[in-house]
Enzyme design. Structure first.
Site, PDB file in Angstrom:
ATOM      1  N   SER A 114      12.541  12.400 131.751  1.00 60.35           N
ATOM      2  CA  SER A 114      12.490  11.689 130.472  1.00 60.35           C
ATOM      3  C   SER A 114      11.070  11.458 129.962  1.00 60.35           C
ATOM      4  O   SER A 114      10.331  12.419 129.745  1.00 60.35           O
ATOM      5  CB  SER A 114      13.254  10.376 130.646  1.00 60.35           C
ATOM      6  OG  SER A 114      13.314   9.675 129.445  1.00 60.35           O
ATOM      7  N   ASP A 170      12.040  10.829 122.667  1.00 60.61           N
ATOM      8  CA  ASP A 170      11.377  10.802 123.983  1.00 60.61           C
ATOM      9  C   ASP A 170      11.474  12.191 124.625  1.00 60.61           C
ATOM     10  O   ASP A 170      12.008  13.130 124.031  1.00 60.61           O
ATOM     11  CB  ASP A 170      11.912   9.678 124.882  1.00 60.61           C
ATOM     12  CG  ASP A 170      13.240  10.011 125.518  1.00 60.61           C
ATOM     13  OD1 ASP A 170      13.979  10.842 124.950  1.00 60.61           O
ATOM     14  OD2 ASP A 170      13.558   9.455 126.585  1.00 60.61           O
ATOM     15  N   ASP A 178      13.181  13.753 126.830  1.00 58.39           N
ATOM     16  CA  ASP A 178      14.428  14.505 127.002  1.00 58.39           C
ATOM     17  C   ASP A 178      15.401  14.226 125.861  1.00 58.39           C
ATOM     18  O   ASP A 178      16.586  14.550 125.943  1.00 58.39           O
ATOM     19  CB  ASP A 178      15.068  14.233 128.372  1.00 58.39           C
ATOM     20  CG  ASP A 178      15.480  12.792 128.563  1.00 58.39           C
ATOM     21  OD1 ASP A 178      14.939  11.908 127.867  1.00 58.39           O
ATOM     22  OD2 ASP A 178      16.355  12.528 129.418  1.00 58.39           O
ATOM     23  N   ASN A 218      14.666  -0.041 123.192  1.00 55.34           N
ATOM     24  CA  ASN A 218      13.825   1.137 123.394  1.00 55.34           C
ATOM     25  C   ASN A 218      14.381   2.411 122.743  1.00 55.34           C
ATOM     26  O   ASN A 218      13.785   3.475 122.853  1.00 55.34           O
ATOM     27  CB  ASN A 218      13.563   1.360 124.890  1.00 55.34           C
ATOM     28  CG  ASN A 218      14.821   1.687 125.679  1.00 55.34           C
ATOM     29  OD1 ASN A 218      15.824   2.137 125.129  1.00 55.34           O
ATOM     30  ND2 ASN A 218      14.790   1.460 126.985  1.00 55.34           N
ATOM     31  N   ARG A 232      13.128 -10.063 135.232  1.00 52.66           N
ATOM     32  CA  ARG A 232      14.061  -9.219 135.988  1.00 52.66           C
ATOM     33  C   ARG A 232      13.272  -8.179 136.783  1.00 52.66           C
ATOM     34  O   ARG A 232      12.167  -7.778 136.371  1.00 52.66           O
ATOM     35  CB  ARG A 232      15.045  -8.507 135.046  1.00 52.66           C
ATOM     36  CG  ARG A 232      14.367  -7.684 133.964  1.00 52.66           C
ATOM     37  CD  ARG A 232      15.379  -6.918 133.129  1.00 52.66           C
ATOM     38  NE  ARG A 232      15.837  -5.719 133.795  1.00 52.66           N
ATOM     39  CZ  ARG A 232      15.184  -4.548 133.783  1.00 52.66           C
ATOM     40  NH1 ARG A 232      14.029  -4.424 133.157  1.00 52.66           N
ATOM     41  NH2 ARG A 232      15.671  -3.512 134.405  1.00 52.66           N
ATOM     42  N   SER A 248      12.324  -4.574 137.791  1.00 57.48           N
ATOM     43  CA  SER A 248      12.475  -3.275 137.147  1.00 57.48           C
ATOM     44  C   SER A 248      13.358  -2.373 138.000  1.00 57.48           C
ATOM     45  O   SER A 248      13.346  -2.454 139.224  1.00 57.48           O
ATOM     46  CB  SER A 248      11.096  -2.638 136.987  1.00 57.48           C
ATOM     47  OG  SER A 248      11.226  -1.247 136.842  1.00 57.48           O
ATOM     48  N   GLY A 249      14.101  -1.503 137.336  1.00 56.88           N
ATOM     49  CA  GLY A 249      14.899  -0.525 138.072  1.00 56.88           C
ATOM     50  C   GLY A 249      14.134   0.782 138.252  1.00 56.88           C
ATOM     51  O   GLY A 249      14.608   1.691 138.922  1.00 56.88           O
ATOM     52  N   THR A 250      12.991   0.908 137.616  1.00 53.98           N
ATOM     53  CA  THR A 250      12.271   2.191 137.672  1.00 53.98           C
ATOM     54  C   THR A 250      10.850   2.080 138.227  1.00 53.98           C
ATOM     55  O   THR A 250      10.212   3.091 138.481  1.00 53.98           O
ATOM     56  CB  THR A 250      12.179   2.829 136.268  1.00 53.98           C
ATOM     57  OG1 THR A 250      11.408   1.965 135.436  1.00 53.98           O
ATOM     58  CG2 THR A 250      13.527   3.040 135.628  1.00 53.98           C
ATOM     59  N   ARG A 309       9.535  -7.630 135.669  1.00 57.20           N
ATOM     60  CA  ARG A 309       9.163  -7.650 134.252  1.00 57.20           C
ATOM     61  C   ARG A 309       9.409  -9.035 133.656  1.00 57.20           C
ATOM     62  O   ARG A 309      10.385  -9.697 134.000  1.00 57.20           O
ATOM     63  CB  ARG A 309       9.976  -6.628 133.464  1.00 57.20           C
ATOM     64  CG  ARG A 309       9.726  -5.206 133.900  1.00 57.20           C
ATOM     65  CD  ARG A 309      10.205  -4.222 132.836  1.00 57.20           C
ATOM     66  NE  ARG A 309      10.309  -2.876 133.377  1.00 57.20           N
ATOM     67  CZ  ARG A 309       9.276  -2.052 133.552  1.00 57.20           C
ATOM     68  NH1 ARG A 309       8.057  -2.436 133.259  1.00 57.20           N
ATOM     69  NH2 ARG A 309       9.461  -0.843 134.045  1.00 57.20           N
TER      70      ARG A 309
HETATM   71  C1  16G Z   1      16.045   3.630 132.511  1.00 55.73           C
HETATM   72  C2  16G Z   1      17.312   3.489 131.721  1.00 55.73           C
HETATM   73  C3  16G Z   1      17.075   2.714 130.450  1.00 55.73           C
HETATM   74  C4  16G Z   1      16.430   1.390 130.757  1.00 55.73           C
HETATM   75  C5  16G Z   1      15.199   1.569 131.613  1.00 55.73           C
HETATM   76  C6  16G Z   1      14.715   0.234 132.097  1.00 55.73           C
HETATM   77  C7  16G Z   1      19.108   5.099 131.483  1.00 55.73           C
HETATM   78  C8  16G Z   1      19.486   6.481 131.051  1.00 55.73           C
HETATM   79  N1  16G Z   1      17.830   4.788 131.336  1.00 55.73           N
HETATM   80  O1  16G Z   1      15.117   4.418 131.834  1.00 55.73           O
HETATM   81  O2  16G Z   1      18.322   2.509 129.853  1.00 55.73           O
HETATM   82  O3  16G Z   1      16.073   0.740 129.574  1.00 55.73           O
HETATM   83  O4  16G Z   1      15.524   2.348 132.750  1.00 55.73           O
HETATM   84  O5  16G Z   1      13.643   0.394 132.954  1.00 55.73           O
HETATM   85  O6  16G Z   1      19.927   4.326 131.945  1.00 55.73           O
HETATM   86  P1  16G Z   1      13.166  -0.780 133.896  1.00 55.73           P
HETATM   87  O7  16G Z   1      14.320  -1.164 134.780  1.00 55.73           O
HETATM   88  O8  16G Z   1      11.997  -0.238 134.621  1.00 55.73           O
HETATM   89  O9  16G Z   1      12.775  -1.912 132.995  1.00 55.73           O
HETATM   90 MG    MG Z   2      14.976   9.771 128.032  1.00 52.56          MG
END
Ligand code: 16G
Ligand code: MG
Length: 551
Positions: free
Chosen positions: A67, A282, A284, A385, A514, A516-518, A523
């Protein structure tokens, strides 16, 4: 699992050893990491996709993309038979197999899982997996790893559909499983036809001077820009200038994520574009934001996912109202719901509620919003976003088809007939599988023309409350457990009371934290009546997070 299958798995997986010391997690949107670390993971996700295909007796999608991440990263995610995200029930298994240290432990995990899930490896349906990738240079070799994974399950077929946007792949999976034509060509055909239909239906008095047909699109130097550049000549009534469609570095100073977070023009845009309607995709093409360049400046007025959602909601509500006016239609009270996350600007939520709409919040991540939106006849979801779409229920669509046919013979061309056919066209234009920047962009364009609105007029629907986002590095972000769609922290105990005490000091103050999931951070999001207040609230809460979690 028979002996032949076991040896095939052991042999193939020995060719894809996992990088030592790396722990990966499926996260909110699949596995993502530096591309050099991913071969083994992608190979294993290939196996997973094949098993999912066998279990569901359907075609599954596997997309190679990271992405909006930098070009040296890559990632992999799975599309379920509906075209939506992989079922959350399989995510822990995805994590387990990605992190299995050697071929034997991988085989053991697969063996146990196949038994537990009653997956018939012999004599049942064979696996079929559609494989797509974005434009990243690492994509081609990762596709090969995925193919090895899919085909080491006996009878497994990998169908390489080449370079696609993420939403195109999801759309194809959905179409294939519905038994309808599913090529990239059919995707374009469907969106171009429904877009033209909506444009032809526009009330003439609205084709005002306020909205012109010129749009400039930042393609993030990724797959979306490349596809739009090819598509644009088939779009009636719209003149698109695509910039950043692959000539520069992917996501570097370009793209929806950059534009939304930095609130400045992407590369290739400048003061001479002031006032013109601009959009950004973005990497993708599953996220879309709009913006206009401020005069004599590199700053922009951002029109984010919340405003796209508001525009869609307004239009759909209006079409439903017109349809409802028809006394002799067999009545059907369609439920219209709006789904946001806690990141939605408070002003947007208030605006939507004032329109009389039902607004619900879910945790961050498309899979949560999508699931909730699917509960309505028309469910609109968007993250600020720019990721979102509109879902239509099957029941509502078949009612709509009938009414449309009826109206077409009794009162062709009437407002009610147009409203019914507009709704049907929206359901075909907008991607029912997942948020899609290309189809979302066409719907925005059609609605702006329909309303006769410039981007400035659209942006004035409501005024965003000033907000601030911060990242906090902590020892263990998993120690933060949230509730109520991430609006409150349940654990560590006491932190929410401390946050509430801060919020109480600010007019229109709102703040949540919260994990972050990534990324490995917590955050903080804060909102208040002025920018200074939002900054100060975010900062105080960051200090609280430190106090509670830095031990
Ligand atoms: C991912 C999620 C997006 C979310 C982001 C939050 C999908 C396809 N993408 O990119 O929806 O806004 O994570 O990121 O589900 P964060 O957890 O780091 O804040
Ligand atoms: Mg994307």
């Amino acid at each position: 699992m028979n002996q032949q299958q076991r040896s095939a798995l052991l042999h193939s997986s020995s060719l894809f050893p996992p990088p030592p010391g790396v722990k990966l997690s499926y996260g909110t949107a699949g596995f993502r990491a530096d591309a050099s670390l991913l071969e083994s993971t992608v190979f294993r996700v290939g196996i997973l996709a094949a098993l999912r295909s066998i279990q569901t007796g359907s075609v599954i999608g596997l997309m190679i993309t990271a992405s909006h991440n930098q070009v040296s990263d890559n990632g992999v995610k799975i599309a379920d038979p509906s075209g939506g995200m992989l079922t959350q029930l399989w995510e822990p298994f995805a994590d387990a197999i990605a992190n299995a240290p050697d071929p034997n432990s991988l085989l053991q995990l697969l063996d146990d899982f196949v038994k537990k899930e009653n997956i018939t490896l012999e004599g049942g349906p064979a696996a079929r997996v559609l494989l797509g990738r974005d434009t990243r240079p690492s994509g081609a070799s990762l596709v090969e790893a995925a193919k090895q994974g899919i085909t080491c399950i006996t009878g497994g077929t990998a169908i390489d559909v080449g370079v696609l946007t993420t939403p195109q792949l999801h759309w194809m999976v959905r179409a294939k499983n519905k038994g309808v034509e599913a090529s990239e060509h059919h995707y374009y055909d469907q969106i171009v036809t429904s877009f033209s239909y909506l444009m032809d239906n526009i009330p003439r008095e609205n084709s005002s001077k306020d909205v012109n047909d010129k749009l400039i699109v930042d393609g993030a130097d990724g797959v979306g820009g490349e596809k739009l550049e090819k598509l644009k000549s088939s779009l009636k009534y719209l003149s698109i200038d695509v910039r950043n469609y692959g000539d520069g570095v992917l996501n570097e100073g370009v793209g929806a994520d950059y534009v939304q977070k930095e609130k400045v023009v992407p590369r290739g845009f400048g003061p001479s574009d002031a006032g013109i309607r601009c959009a950004s995709l973005d990497g993708d093409a599953d996220r879309l934001v709009y913006f206009s360049v401020l005069s004599n400046s590199n700053k922009i007025d951002l029109v984010d996912g919340d405003k796209i959602l508001s525009l869609f909601a307004l239009f759909l509500k209006e079409q439903l109202r017109i349809l409802d006016d028809k006394a002799n239609t067999s009545s059907y009270k369609a439920s219209l719901g709006v789904v946001q996350t806690a990141y939605a600007n408070g002003a947007s939520t208030e605006y939507l509620k004032q329109l009389g709409l039902e607004v619900v919040l879910t945790p961050t991540g498309v899979k949560y919003l999508h699931e909730k939106a699917a509960e309505y006849d028309i469910g609109i979801y968007f993250e600020a976003n720019g990721h979102g779409t509109i879902l239509f229920s099957e029941t509502f669509l078949s009612w709509l088809e009938n009414i449309n046919n009826e109206l077409s013979s009794t009162s062709k061309g009437s407002d009610q007939h147009k409203a019914a056919s507009n709704l049907l066209a929206v359901s075909k234009l907008i991607n029912q599988a997942v948020g899609d920047a290309l189809s979302g962009l066409l719907l925005v364009e059609a609605i702006l023309q329909h309303m006769g609105w410039s981007i400035q007029k659209w942006n004035e629907l409501y005024q965003d409350l000033p907000s601030r986002q911060l990242k906090v590095k902590v020892v263990d972000r998993t120690a933060v457990i949230t509730g109520n769609a991430e609006t409150v922290v349940v654990s560590p105990v006491g932190i929410q009371e401390a946050i509430d005490a801060e919020i109480a000091k600010y007019t229109k103050g709102r703040c949540f934290v919260r994990p972050s999931g990534t990324e490995d951070v917590v955050r903080v999001y804060a909102e208040a009546s002025t920018q200074e207040a939002a900054d100060s609230l975010a900062h105080s809460v960051m200090v609280i997070v430190h106090q509670f979690l830095w031990f």
